[in-house]
Write a protein that holds these residues in place. Sequence first.
Motif, PDB file in Angstrom:
ATOM      1  N   TYR A  96     -12.317   4.516   4.249  1.00  0.00           N
ATOM      2  CA  TYR A  96     -11.294   3.573   3.789  1.00  0.00           C
ATOM      3  C   TYR A  96     -10.608   2.944   5.005  1.00  0.00           C
ATOM      4  CZ  TYR A  96     -12.105   6.655  -0.186  1.00  0.00           C
ATOM      5  OH  TYR A  96     -12.697   7.413  -1.171  1.00  0.00           O
ATOM      6  N   PRO A  97     -11.291   2.038   5.702  1.00  0.00           N
ATOM      7  CA  PRO A  97     -10.791   1.522   6.981  1.00  0.00           C
ATOM      8  C   PRO A  97      -9.517   0.690   6.870  1.00  0.00           C
ATOM      9  CG  PRO A  97     -12.775   0.349   6.292  1.00  0.00           C
ATOM     10  CD  PRO A  97     -12.633   1.509   5.377  1.00  0.00           C
ATOM     11  N   ARG A  98      -9.150   0.251   5.688  1.00  0.00           N
ATOM     12  CA  ARG A  98      -7.934  -0.548   5.538  1.00  0.00           C
ATOM     13  C   ARG A  98      -6.692   0.306   5.300  1.00  0.00           C
ATOM     14  NH1 ARG A  98      -9.820  -5.847   1.939  1.00  0.00           N
ATOM     15  NH2 ARG A  98     -11.497  -6.526   3.356  1.00  0.00           N
ATOM     16  N   GLN A  99      -6.878   1.624   5.207  1.00  0.00           N
ATOM     17  CA  GLN A  99      -5.763   2.543   4.989  1.00  0.00           C
ATOM     18  C   GLN A  99      -5.529   3.358   6.266  1.00  0.00           C
ATOM     19  OE1 GLN A  99      -7.994   2.919   0.856  1.00  0.00           O
ATOM     20  NE2 GLN A  99      -6.728   4.735   1.214  1.00  0.00           N
ATOM     21  N   ASP A 100      -4.362   3.945   6.351  1.00  0.00           N
ATOM     22  CA  ASP A 100      -4.004   4.752   7.521  1.00  0.00           C
ATOM     23  C   ASP A 100      -4.014   6.232   7.160  1.00  0.00           C
ATOM     24  OD1 ASP A 100      -3.513   2.514   9.194  1.00  0.00           O
ATOM     25  OD2 ASP A 100      -1.549   2.254   8.250  1.00  0.00           O
ATOM     26  N   PHE A 101      -4.559   7.040   8.072  1.00  0.00           N
ATOM     27  CA  PHE A 101      -4.619   8.489   7.880  1.00  0.00           C
ATOM     28  C   PHE A 101      -4.174   9.140   9.185  1.00  0.00           C
ATOM     29  CE2 PHE A 101      -7.751   6.462   5.156  1.00  0.00           C
ATOM     30  CZ  PHE A 101      -7.317   6.900   3.913  1.00  0.00           C
ATOM     31  N   ILE A 102      -2.990   9.737   9.156  1.00  0.00           N
ATOM     32  CA  ILE A 102      -2.335  10.191  10.382  1.00  0.00           C
ATOM     33  C   ILE A 102      -2.086  11.695  10.319  1.00  0.00           C
ATOM     34  CG2 ILE A 102      -0.320   9.909  11.869  1.00  0.00           C
ATOM     35  CD1 ILE A 102       0.058   7.136  10.546  1.00  0.00           C
ATOM     36  N   PRO A 103      -2.739  12.484  11.173  1.00  0.00           N
ATOM     37  CA  PRO A 103      -2.427  13.914  11.231  1.00  0.00           C
ATOM     38  C   PRO A 103      -1.038  14.133  11.834  1.00  0.00           C
ATOM     39  CG  PRO A 103      -4.577  13.433  12.213  1.00  0.00           C
ATOM     40  CD  PRO A 103      -3.861  12.129  12.051  1.00  0.00           C
ATOM     41  N   ALA A 162     -10.437  16.054  11.600  1.00  0.00           N
ATOM     42  CA  ALA A 162     -11.728  15.712  11.003  1.00  0.00           C
ATOM     43  C   ALA A 162     -11.544  15.028   9.646  1.00  0.00           C
ATOM     44  CB  ALA A 162     -12.583  16.959  10.854  1.00  0.00           C
ATOM     45  N   LEU A 163     -10.588  15.496   8.868  1.00  0.00           N
ATOM     46  CA  LEU A 163     -10.312  14.880   7.577  1.00  0.00           C
ATOM     47  C   LEU A 163      -9.818  13.446   7.764  1.00  0.00           C
ATOM     48  CD1 LEU A 163      -9.971  15.024   4.491  1.00  0.00           C
ATOM     49  CD2 LEU A 163      -7.703  16.036   4.884  1.00  0.00           C
ATOM     50  N   ALA A 164      -8.910  13.246   8.715  1.00  0.00           N
ATOM     51  CA  ALA A 164      -8.405  11.895   8.993  1.00  0.00           C
ATOM     52  C   ALA A 164      -9.537  10.963   9.418  1.00  0.00           C
ATOM     53  CB  ALA A 164      -7.325  11.957  10.066  1.00  0.00           C
ATOM     54  N   MET A 198       0.845  -1.192   0.000  1.00  0.00           N
ATOM     55  CA  MET A 198       0.000   0.000   0.000  1.00  0.00           C
ATOM     56  C   MET A 198       0.886   1.249   0.000  1.00  0.00           C
ATOM     57  SD  MET A 198      -2.888   1.145   2.767  1.00  0.00           S
ATOM     58  CE  MET A 198      -3.753  -0.407   2.571  1.00  0.00           C
ATOM     59  N   ALA A 199       0.661   2.134  -0.945  1.00  0.00           N
ATOM     60  CA  ALA A 199       1.475   3.348  -1.064  1.00  0.00           C
ATOM     61  C   ALA A 199       1.101   4.352   0.024  1.00  0.00           C
ATOM     62  CB  ALA A 199       1.275   3.966  -2.437  1.00  0.00           C
ATOM     63  N   SER A 200       2.114   5.135   0.442  1.00  0.00           N
ATOM     64  CA  SER A 200       1.913   6.140   1.478  1.00  0.00           C
ATOM     65  C   SER A 200       2.474   7.475   1.014  1.00  0.00           C
ATOM     66  CB  SER A 200       2.627   5.734   2.778  1.00  0.00           C
ATOM     67  OG  SER A 200       2.114   4.523   3.290  1.00  0.00           O
ATOM     68  N   ALA A 201       1.764   8.552   1.348  1.00  0.00           N
ATOM     69  CA  ALA A 201       2.196   9.888   0.965  1.00  0.00           C
ATOM     70  C   ALA A 201       2.077  10.839   2.147  1.00  0.00           C
ATOM     71  CB  ALA A 201       1.374  10.420  -0.204  1.00  0.00           C
ATOM     72  N   LEU A 202       2.967  11.808   2.171  1.00  0.00           N
ATOM     73  CA  LEU A 202       2.855  12.950   3.073  1.00  0.00           C
ATOM     74  C   LEU A 202       2.296  14.111   2.270  1.00  0.00           C
ATOM     75  CD1 LEU A 202       3.473  14.747   5.588  1.00  0.00           C
ATOM     76  CD2 LEU A 202       5.781  15.032   4.629  1.00  0.00           C
ATOM     77  N   ILE A 203       1.210  14.698   2.759  1.00  0.00           N
ATOM     78  CA  ILE A 203       0.654  15.890   2.130  1.00  0.00           C
ATOM     79  C   ILE A 203       0.897  17.062   3.056  1.00  0.00           C
ATOM     80  CG2 ILE A 203      -1.403  17.009   1.199  1.00  0.00           C
ATOM     81  CD1 ILE A 203      -2.542  14.248   0.645  1.00  0.00           C
ATOM     82  N   LEU A 204       1.838  17.907   2.685  1.00  0.00           N
ATOM     83  CA  LEU A 204       2.070  19.134   3.444  1.00  0.00           C
ATOM     84  C   LEU A 204       0.935  20.107   3.139  1.00  0.00           C
ATOM     85  CD1 LEU A 204       5.916  19.705   2.900  1.00  0.00           C
ATOM     86  CD2 LEU A 204       4.777  18.781   4.928  1.00  0.00           C
ATOM     87  N   GLY A 205       0.336  20.667   4.174  1.00  0.00           N
ATOM     88  CA  GLY A 205      -0.792  21.572   3.966  1.00  0.00           C
ATOM     89  C   GLY A 205      -2.088  20.846   3.676  1.00  0.00           C
ATOM     90  N   ALA A 206      -2.281  19.693   4.295  1.00  0.00           N
ATOM     91  CA  ALA A 206      -3.485  18.900   4.027  1.00  0.00           C
ATOM     92  C   ALA A 206      -4.749  19.558   4.544  1.00  0.00           C
ATOM     93  CB  ALA A 206      -3.344  17.509   4.645  1.00  0.00           C
ATOM     94  N   SER A 207      -4.624  20.530   5.446  1.00  0.00           N
ATOM     95  CA  SER A 207      -5.818  21.195   5.981  1.00  0.00           C
ATOM     96  C   SER A 207      -6.339  22.300   5.072  1.00  0.00           C
ATOM     97  CB  SER A 207      -5.526  21.768   7.377  1.00  0.00           C
ATOM     98  OG  SER A 207      -4.501  22.739   7.315  1.00  0.00           O
ATOM     99  N   GLY A 208      -5.567  22.668   4.041  1.00  0.00           N
ATOM    100  CA  GLY A 208      -6.024  23.672   3.086  1.00  0.00           C
ATOM    101  C   GLY A 208      -6.935  23.069   2.028  1.00  0.00           C
ATOM    102  N   ASP A 209      -7.561  23.914   1.234  1.00  0.00           N
ATOM    103  CA  ASP A 209      -8.529  23.440   0.241  1.00  0.00           C
ATOM    104  C   ASP A 209      -7.885  22.499  -0.782  1.00  0.00           C
ATOM    105  OD1 ASP A 209     -10.616  24.825   1.406  1.00  0.00           O
ATOM    106  OD2 ASP A 209     -10.402  26.576   0.112  1.00  0.00           O
ATOM    107  N   ILE A 210      -6.742  22.884  -1.311  1.00  0.00           N
ATOM    108  CA  ILE A 210      -6.088  22.046  -2.314  1.00  0.00           C
ATOM    109  C   ILE A 210      -5.530  20.788  -1.661  1.00  0.00           C
ATOM    110  CG2 ILE A 210      -4.116  21.900  -3.877  1.00  0.00           C
ATOM    111  CD1 ILE A 210      -4.674  24.803  -4.663  1.00  0.00           C
ATOM    112  N   VAL A 228      -6.510  16.928  -2.623  1.00  0.00           N
ATOM    113  CA  VAL A 228      -5.496  15.930  -2.969  1.00  0.00           C
ATOM    114  C   VAL A 228      -5.636  14.706  -2.064  1.00  0.00           C
ATOM    115  CG1 VAL A 228      -3.021  15.442  -2.968  1.00  0.00           C
ATOM    116  CG2 VAL A 228      -3.866  17.592  -3.929  1.00  0.00           C
ATOM    117  N   ALA A 229      -5.821  14.948  -0.767  1.00  0.00           N
ATOM    118  CA  ALA A 229      -5.953  13.841   0.184  1.00  0.00           C
ATOM    119  C   ALA A 229      -7.147  12.958  -0.162  1.00  0.00           C
ATOM    120  CB  ALA A 229      -6.087  14.385   1.603  1.00  0.00           C
ATOM    121  N   LYS A 230      -8.275  13.563  -0.458  1.00  0.00           N
ATOM    122  CA  LYS A 230      -9.478  12.777  -0.761  1.00  0.00           C
ATOM    123  C   LYS A 230      -9.305  11.957  -2.034  1.00  0.00           C
ATOM    124  CE  LYS A 230     -12.812  15.650   1.729  1.00  0.00           C
ATOM    125  NZ  LYS A 230     -14.022  16.500   1.634  1.00  0.00           N
ATOM    126  N   ARG A 231      -8.670  12.552  -3.030  1.00  0.00           N
ATOM    127  CA  ARG A 231      -8.489  11.815  -4.282  1.00  0.00           C
ATOM    128  C   ARG A 231      -7.504  10.661  -4.103  1.00  0.00           C
ATOM    129  NH1 ARG A 231      -9.771  12.794  -9.751  1.00  0.00           N
ATOM    130  NH2 ARG A 231     -10.632  14.817  -9.171  1.00  0.00           N
TER     131      ARG A 231
END
Length: 241
Positions: free
Chosen positions: A50-57, A41-43, A1-13, A17-20
Motif C-alpha cells: 500500500y505505497p500511498r499509505q504510511d506505516f511507521i514503527p 518487517a511488517l512496516a 486518510m485515516a490513521s491509527a496507532l496499534i499498541l503491540g503491533a508486533s504481536g500476532d493479534i 489488526v494492522a494487516k486488515r
Amino acid sequence: MASALILGASGDIGTAVAKRQAAEGWSLYLHYNQHEATAVALASELSKQYPRQDFIPVQADLTDLDAPAKLAGNLFALDAVVVASGMTYYELFADTNLQHMSDLMRVHLLGPMALLKLVQAKLARSGQGRIVLIGSVYGQQGSAMEVTYSTVKAAQSGFARAYAQEVASLGITVNVVAPGAIDTKMNASFGAAALDAVRETIPAGRLGTPSDIAYAVKTLLDPEAGYINGQTIYVTGGWQA
C-alpha cells in the motif's frame, strides 16, 4: 486518510489488526517494545502493498512511566488507537510479586490510559475517533493462575464503560474486544495436548484466530459504528462467554 496507532503491533493479534486496517486504507503507527525486527518487517511489507499509505514503527516500553508521553510526542494525525499490547505471568497469586502486578497493570491498563488522556484532542478532531482495547474472556470469567491478568482485563472493560460516557459527545467511541482461546504463539507455549483439551470445550470446535479478532476490531473502527460505545464484545466461539 485515516490513521491509527496499534499498541503491540508486533504481536500476532496486533499484526492481524494492522494487516486488515491497511487493507481498509488506513495509515498506521506500529508500536513495539522488544521486537523491533518484526515491526520493521511488517512496516516494510505493508508499505510495498500500500505505497500511498504510511506505516511507521514506534518503540516504547509500556512498563516505563515515561512511555505514554514519548509515544504521544511522535504522533501527528490520529483517528484511532487499538490497544493490542499484552503480556502475562502464569503463576499462583500467592507466588506473584509487586513487580509482576505492576508490569501487568502498566502494560494493559495504566500506560494505555495515560496515553489516551494525551491524545484525546487528536482523536476528537474528526468527530469519529475510535478506541478499541483487546481484553480477554478472563476479564469476565477469571482464570486461576492468572489472577492479576484477569483483574486488569476486567478493569479494561470498566474503563471503557466509564470513559465512553465522557467522550461520546466528542464523537469518540471506546470499546473492548475480548478474545477467548486464540491460536497465537503465546498460547502455543502451553503445548498441543493442553490446546486440544481446550478445543474440545469450545462450541465452535476450534481455536480462534488473530483474524477473527481483527475482524471485530475492524467493525468497531468503522465510521458507521459510532453508536456502539462502552461495550465489551466477546469473540470466543461460544466458549466461557
